[in-house]
Design an enzyme around this catalytic site. Structure first.
Site, PDB file in Angstrom:
ATOM      1  N   THR A  14       0.196  12.166  -2.325  1.00  0.00           N
ATOM      2  CA  THR A  14       1.245  11.138  -2.320  1.00  0.00           C
ATOM      3  C   THR A  14       1.349  10.409  -3.665  1.00  0.00           C
ATOM      4  O   THR A  14       2.425  10.347  -4.260  1.00  0.00           O
ATOM      5  CB  THR A  14       0.960  10.117  -1.193  1.00  0.00           C
ATOM      6  OG1 THR A  14       0.825  10.840   0.022  1.00  0.00           O
ATOM      7  CG2 THR A  14       2.064   9.097  -1.057  1.00  0.00           C
ATOM      8  N   GLY A 134      -2.252  -1.481  -5.031  1.00  0.00           N
ATOM      9  CA  GLY A 134      -1.156  -0.512  -5.209  1.00  0.00           C
ATOM     10  C   GLY A 134      -0.323  -0.834  -6.438  1.00  0.00           C
ATOM     11  O   GLY A 134      -0.810  -0.799  -7.572  1.00  0.00           O
ATOM     12  N   ASP A 201     -12.379  -0.605   2.937  1.00  0.00           N
ATOM     13  CA  ASP A 201     -11.420  -0.440   1.838  1.00  0.00           C
ATOM     14  C   ASP A 201     -11.194  -1.785   1.128  1.00  0.00           C
ATOM     15  O   ASP A 201     -11.165  -1.862  -0.102  1.00  0.00           O
ATOM     16  CB  ASP A 201     -10.108   0.117   2.421  1.00  0.00           C
ATOM     17  CG  ASP A 201      -9.026   0.269   1.371  1.00  0.00           C
ATOM     18  OD1 ASP A 201      -9.086   1.217   0.582  1.00  0.00           O
ATOM     19  OD2 ASP A 201      -8.117  -0.586   1.338  1.00  0.00           O
ATOM     20  N   LYS A 205     -12.178  -2.965  -2.853  1.00  0.00           N
ATOM     21  CA  LYS A 205     -11.241  -3.618  -3.786  1.00  0.00           C
ATOM     22  C   LYS A 205     -11.788  -4.968  -4.247  1.00  0.00           C
ATOM     23  O   LYS A 205     -11.648  -5.341  -5.419  1.00  0.00           O
ATOM     24  CB  LYS A 205      -9.873  -3.759  -3.104  1.00  0.00           C
ATOM     25  CG  LYS A 205      -9.223  -2.380  -2.859  1.00  0.00           C
ATOM     26  CD  LYS A 205      -8.055  -2.458  -1.901  1.00  0.00           C
ATOM     27  CE  LYS A 205      -7.392  -1.104  -1.711  1.00  0.00           C
ATOM     28  NZ  LYS A 205      -6.426  -1.076  -0.601  1.00  0.00           N
TER      29      LYS A 205
HETATM   30  N1  HSE Z   1      -5.368   2.514   2.894  1.00  0.00           N
HETATM   31  C1  HSE Z   1      -4.939   1.575   1.901  1.00  0.00           C
HETATM   32  C2  HSE Z   1      -4.149   0.459   2.594  1.00  0.00           C
HETATM   33  C3  HSE Z   1      -4.113   2.260   0.870  1.00  0.00           C
HETATM   34  O1  HSE Z   1      -3.817   0.573   3.773  1.00  0.00           O
HETATM   35  O2  HSE Z   1      -3.878  -0.554   1.968  1.00  0.00           O
HETATM   36  C4  HSE Z   1      -4.095   1.601  -0.479  1.00  0.00           C
HETATM   37  O3  HSE Z   1      -5.344   1.449  -1.042  1.00  0.00           O
END
Ligand code: HSE
Length: 437
Positions: A14, A134, A201, A205
């Site tokens: 993607t 992002g 996740d 970050k």
């Molecule tokens: N899995 C991550 C989210 C994608 O849902 O934000 C971007 O890092």
């Protein structure tokens, strides 16, 4: 001869497609801004057998080694994610004198130190803007725009999937499992959503942001992490009743000789900006000693937004190559010799107000037993609600506390959950308090 920056892309998923489309469609715009063509020369992806015809000048292979050993490639972009083989590809690119761009948050949160050290040793650059937020230029803001600040605090919604799930639960009263299934069907959530919903996740970050903000080698293991899978619609309803929204927040505070590092569901006052970040959007709030509060908001995932961030890193590195100023901005903003080891504030010493939802049999004296235990552990209750009594069925007793210490809360809940009248573990949610409050 026209100058050119040549890019090799590993991973045509993607985000890889987003980068390829950006480099192709914005060719003229980028040339005007860089002073050279930024050209996608090679793509490697074991799963891709052919490229769309607009990429006719790009060489495709199934072997990343073809990019790593091509002397013409200036910048290797790694977009396959995960630890291996991504780490080996990146280290090989660095050893071969190539600059690297990657969106791999798990890799930087676990092995950033080794990768950054290798890059310094080989005098190449590492761009990782797309690893956090992002399309939001959060890393560049921290490294450059806020460079004059001592960062006092970071609070953020850094995972779009978790925020989408909580928003759906809030707006429609849906169950967590139902929304997750729907998100997976719509392609928002991964087939294995563990990292998104369990806060991992977000913690990756936060580790990256803290490293840059404070000049510390923060790793994933430094961050206390709790997810959202235990949140029930009833908690969202009670939160609303008390004037809060539940959000999965990354929180860090800089106490000078120690720093807080935590990810957990948090009750955010409904008039706070982070309470109003909905759907799959991300937002990151920094507090700097000179700038005050800054909020960055935007799409934290997706093909084109994340492709935009990857392209920005490619352009930065391209500009530095052309001007002979590679590593003009250090990877973590601080020069390597000024990056220290973190001292993380133990969770037990955290102090904040709490929401507790106790599930207990509705019998005379229950409330006084529960509130008595809180009192014995120095936890002062601000308000209480008990809802809908059905004979012989457990009830939910919700208590909102004043500031309490996590150590006291753990002891009190162990006692409360051990009572014969309590039929399920007590739900606790920490409440966000702004520094200035
Ligand atoms: N899995 C991550 C989210 C994608 O849902 O934000 C971007 O890092």
């Amino acid at each position: 001869m026209m100058k050119e920056i040549r890019v090799g892309l590993i991973g045509f998923g993607t985000v890889g497609k987003g980068l390829a489309a950006t480099l192709l469609q914005q060719k003229d715009r980028l040339r005007q801004r860089v002073g050279a063509a930024v050209t996608l020369k090679r793509v490697a992806d074991i799963h891709v057998k052919s490229l769309p015809e607009e990429y006719c000048g790009v060489t495709l292979s199934q072997d990343a080694g073809d990019i790593l050993t091509d002397p013409e490639i200036d910048i290797v972009v790694e977009l396959i994610g995960g630890i291996e083989p991504a780490k080996s590809f990146i280290l090989a690119a660095i050893a071969g004198g190539k600059h690297v761009v990657s969106a791999n948050k798990a890799l930087f949160a676990n092995h950033g130190r080794e990768i950054f050290a290798a890059a310094v040793k080989n005098n190449v650059e590492i761009g990782f803007e797309a690893s956090v937020g992002g399309g939001i230029p959060v890393i560049k803001s921290l490294k450059e725009g806020l460079v004059a600040n001592r960062i006092e605090a970071i609070s953020g919604i850094l995972n779009g999937t978790a925020n989408y799930i909580l928003t759906q639960m809030t707006d429609h009263g849906s169950l967590f499992a139902e929304v997750l299934k729907d998100a997976q069907a719509k392609g928002f959530a991964e087939a294995d959503p563990t990292y998104d919903i369990e806060g991992i996740d977000t913690a990756h970050k936060l580790a990256i942001l803290m490293s840059i903000a404070y000049g510390l080698h923060v790793q994933i293991g430094d961050i206390t992490t709790e997810g959202i899978s235990t949140i029930e619609p009833i908690d969202i309803d009670f939160a609303r009743e008390f004037g809060y929204r539940i959000k999965l927040l990354a929180i860090s505070r800089n106490h000078g000789d120690h720093v807080e590092a935590r990810v957990h569901p948090t009750m955010v006052p409904e008039d706070h900006m982070l309470a109003n970040i909905n759907g799959a959007f991300n937002a990151i709030e920094f507090t700097g000693d000179t700038v005050g509060d800054i909020l960055l908001y935007g799409q934290g995932a997706g093909m084109m937004p994340t492709g935009s961030a990857v392209a920005a890193d490619v352009v930065d590195i391209g500009r530095n190559i052309l001007s002979g100023s590679v590593n003009r901005v250090p990877a973590l903003s601080f020069l390597p010799e000024f990056i220290g080891e973190p001292r993380i504030t133990p969770m037990s010493s955290l102090t904040c107000p709490y929401y507790f939802r106790v599930t207990a049999l509705d019998k005379p004296g229950v409330l006084s037993r529960i509130s008595g235990i809180f009192g014995q552990h120095n936890i002062s209750i601000k308000s209480v609600i008990q809802k809908s009594r059905h004979a012989d069925e457990p009830v939910h007793i919700v208590l909102m506390s004043h500031q309490a210490s996590e150590a006291d809360v753990i002891k009190a809940l162990a006692e409360i959950d051990g009572l014969e009248i309590c039929t399920a573990p007590t739900m606790k949610i920490r409440i966000l308090v702004d520094e200035q409050d």
